[in-house]
Design an enzyme around this catalytic site. Structure first.
Site, mmCIF file in Angstrom:
data_model
loop_
_atom_site.group_PDB
_atom_site.id
_atom_site.type_symbol
_atom_site.label_atom_id
_atom_site.label_comp_id
_atom_site.label_asym_id
_atom_site.label_seq_id
_atom_site.Cartn_x
_atom_site.Cartn_y
_atom_site.Cartn_z
ATOM 1 C CD GLU A 187 2.276 2.897 -2.285
ATOM 2 O OE1 GLU A 187 2.984 3.202 -3.108
ATOM 3 O OE2 GLU A 187 2.309 3.228 -0.892
ATOM 4 C CD GLU A 198 2.692 -0.025 1.740
ATOM 5 O OE1 GLU A 198 3.546 0.774 1.780
ATOM 6 O OE2 GLU A 198 2.245 -0.874 1.149
HETATM 7 C C1 NOJ Z 1 4.904 1.684 -0.381
HETATM 8 C C2 NOJ Z 1 4.934 0.610 -1.270
HETATM 9 O O1 NOJ Z 1 3.739 -0.178 -1.347
HETATM 10 C C3 NOJ Z 1 5.867 -0.590 -0.802
HETATM 11 O O2 NOJ Z 1 6.041 -1.524 -1.879
HETATM 12 C C4 NOJ Z 1 7.295 0.168 -0.795
HETATM 13 O O3 NOJ Z 1 8.268 -0.805 -0.629
HETATM 14 C C5 NOJ Z 1 7.215 1.044 0.493
HETATM 15 N N1 NOJ Z 1 6.242 2.107 0.076
HETATM 16 C C6 NOJ Z 1 8.416 1.573 0.892
HETATM 17 O O4 NOJ Z 1 8.943 2.296 -0.092
#
Ligand code: NOJ
Length: 466
Positions: A166, A368
């Protein structure tokens, strides 16, 4: 869509990150990270005053956790190495850090679980932040050194590598919307940071491919980038200005990375608009050639929510920063009220098809996807089990759209859920829980199963979504 099937070789697992799980923040030569400094300075900025120090205690519990993943029938997981643990202040390997990551990787492989390694997940050694962090162009070389050492050290064991997770989040949260320390609201700085991260990504990919060519990394190794791509939508009958809001939102958050990763180029229409608005990106001689090296073998697609936008009421916000879009509130939207994010499973399909169309021949996986809920104790049944049917429904609906995307030609190789085991999530700390497996903070971080654990174990075993 009932009883959908995923391909037999579709992989299943979980995502996590070093800074959110490891803990042991000052053990075995680990250096302070920006998250520890922020925790030290302002612990009440974190939900329930839980700072970055303990993660979910993975450092001490990794064997137990990897066995749990095995019990869920997962075949892989992604985590990140912490720069603060792997290297010392002189940019040399920290032997204790090296030993720890080898132990984790070996234990995973011995248990039949593949480890995907990511190099940057919002964290940075504090000593580099003190020199300007990502705003200082010097950091690109430092990151290149870190990446090179990691590739060489673990390349014989780790097949799948990622440069960043991200990469839009640090520029946004730290420099543009003022959510994270140092709470800046300077769009110019944010874009400088985004640009430096881009160059660092490209440098790491260049080094990776060079090592492969020289025979220092096995041929089978590959490299990618993971982003929280958000399918952009606007009103049903959009004006020209609404479509312009879509172009720039999509341009800065999605296309920027898709173009670097699939074409080795930045989206020049986006750069031109930024220039017209006085946002200066310090492009120097040689940058173009470096960006041309940024093409990856595949992408990670983190999906949580769509981006619904419309033309902004004002073009400049109260901090003097350009505004490309206002939020568009879709009347039919369904919300995750705890996280404040829209739940729109079809978005995973739409973006999968966008990758398929705009980046032909670039495979990807869902890196994710998950549902965080606050106060899950209220869903406990009389046996004390958390009945998280909302999580089952969330994953099921998203997987169904993934199956449809594959059917329609998307080259999506697998699914990693965020995150199988509850973990620490930045300023939100342990507020929203994502896990199929819970963590009892009051009881030495003990792990326990929620209802969804049995469900996901069956899906990952059979590849049938029901
Ligand atoms: C995306 C992120 O990569 C991760 O670090 C985060 O905890 C999750 N979203 C949930 O918000």
């Amino acid at each position: 869509m009932n009883n959908c099937k995923l391909p037999k070789d579709f992989f299943f697992g979980t995502a996590m990150s070093g800074p959110q799980t490891e803990g042991a923040y000052n053990k075995d030569g680990r250096l302070p990270s920006i998250w520890d400094t922020w925790s030290d300075r302002e612990i009440n900025a974190f939900h329930n005053n839980v700072g970055s120090y303990v993660g979910n205690d993975f450092y001490n519990k990794y064997e137990e956790d990897i066995k749990i993943l095995k019990g869920l029938n997962f075949d892989s997981y992604r985590t990140s190495i912490q720069w603060t643990r792997l290297l010392d202040k002189n940019g040399k390997l920290n032997p204790k850090g090296v030993e720890y990551y080898h132990k984790v990787i070996d234990f995973s492989l011995d248990n039949g679980i593949d480890v995907f390694i990511n190099l940057h997940h919002f964290d940075l050694p504090q000593y580099l932040e003190d020199r300007g962090g990502w705003t200082n162009r010097e950091i690109i070389e430092a990151y290149g050194n870190y990446a090179r050492l990691a590739f060489k050290e673990f390349g014989a064991k780790v097949k799948h590598w990622f440069t960043f997770n991200e990469p839009i989040v640090v520029p946004m949260q730290m420099y543009s919307n003022g959510a994270w320390y140092p709470y800046e609201r300077d769009y110019n700085k944010a874009m400088t940071v985004q640009y430096h991260i881009t160059l660092a990504h490209c440098l790491a990919v260049r080094e990776f491919n060079k090592l492969k060519k020289e025979g220092e990394l096995p041929e089978v190794c590959d490299i990618g980038l993971i982003n929280n791509f958000a399918p952009p939508y606007t009103k049903e009958n959009p004006s020209k200005e609404d479509l312009e809001a879509v172009r720039m939102t999509d341009g800065v958050h999605n296309r920027w990375w898709l173009d670097v990763c699939s074409k080795g180029k930045l989206p020049f229409d986006v750069i031109d608009t930024l220039k017209e608005l006085g946002i200066s990106i310090d492009m120097r001689e040689g940058d173009e050639a470096l960006i041309a090296c940024g093409k990856v073998d595949w992408l990670g697609f983190n999906y949580y929510q769509p981006a619904r936008v419309q033309a902004p009421k004002e073009k400049i916000d109260e901090h003097g920063n350009p505004k490309f879009a206002d939020e568009y509130v879709w009347q039919e939207r369904k919300m995750n009220i705890y996280r404040g994010w829209e739940i729109y499973p079809r978005g995973i399909y739409d973006f999968a098809m966008k990758i398929t169309k705009e980046c032909p021949n670039l495979p990807f996986f869902i890196s994710e996807n998950g549902m965080g809920v606050e106060g899950e104790d209220k869903f406990k049944n009389s046996d004390g089990i958390i009945e998280d049917d909302y999580r089952i429904e969330f994953v099921k609906e998203h997987l169904e759209w993934v199956a449809k995307a594959i059917e329609d030609g998307a080259d999506c190789r697998g699914y990693h859920y965020w995150a199988a085991i509850d973990n620490w999530s930045w300023a939100n700390a342990f507020k929203n829980r994502y896990g199929f497996i819970g963590v009892d903070l009051a009881n030495k971080y003990t792990r326990f199963s929620k209802k969804s654990a049995t469900w996901i174990a069956e899906v990952s075993k059979t590849k049938v979504i029901k």
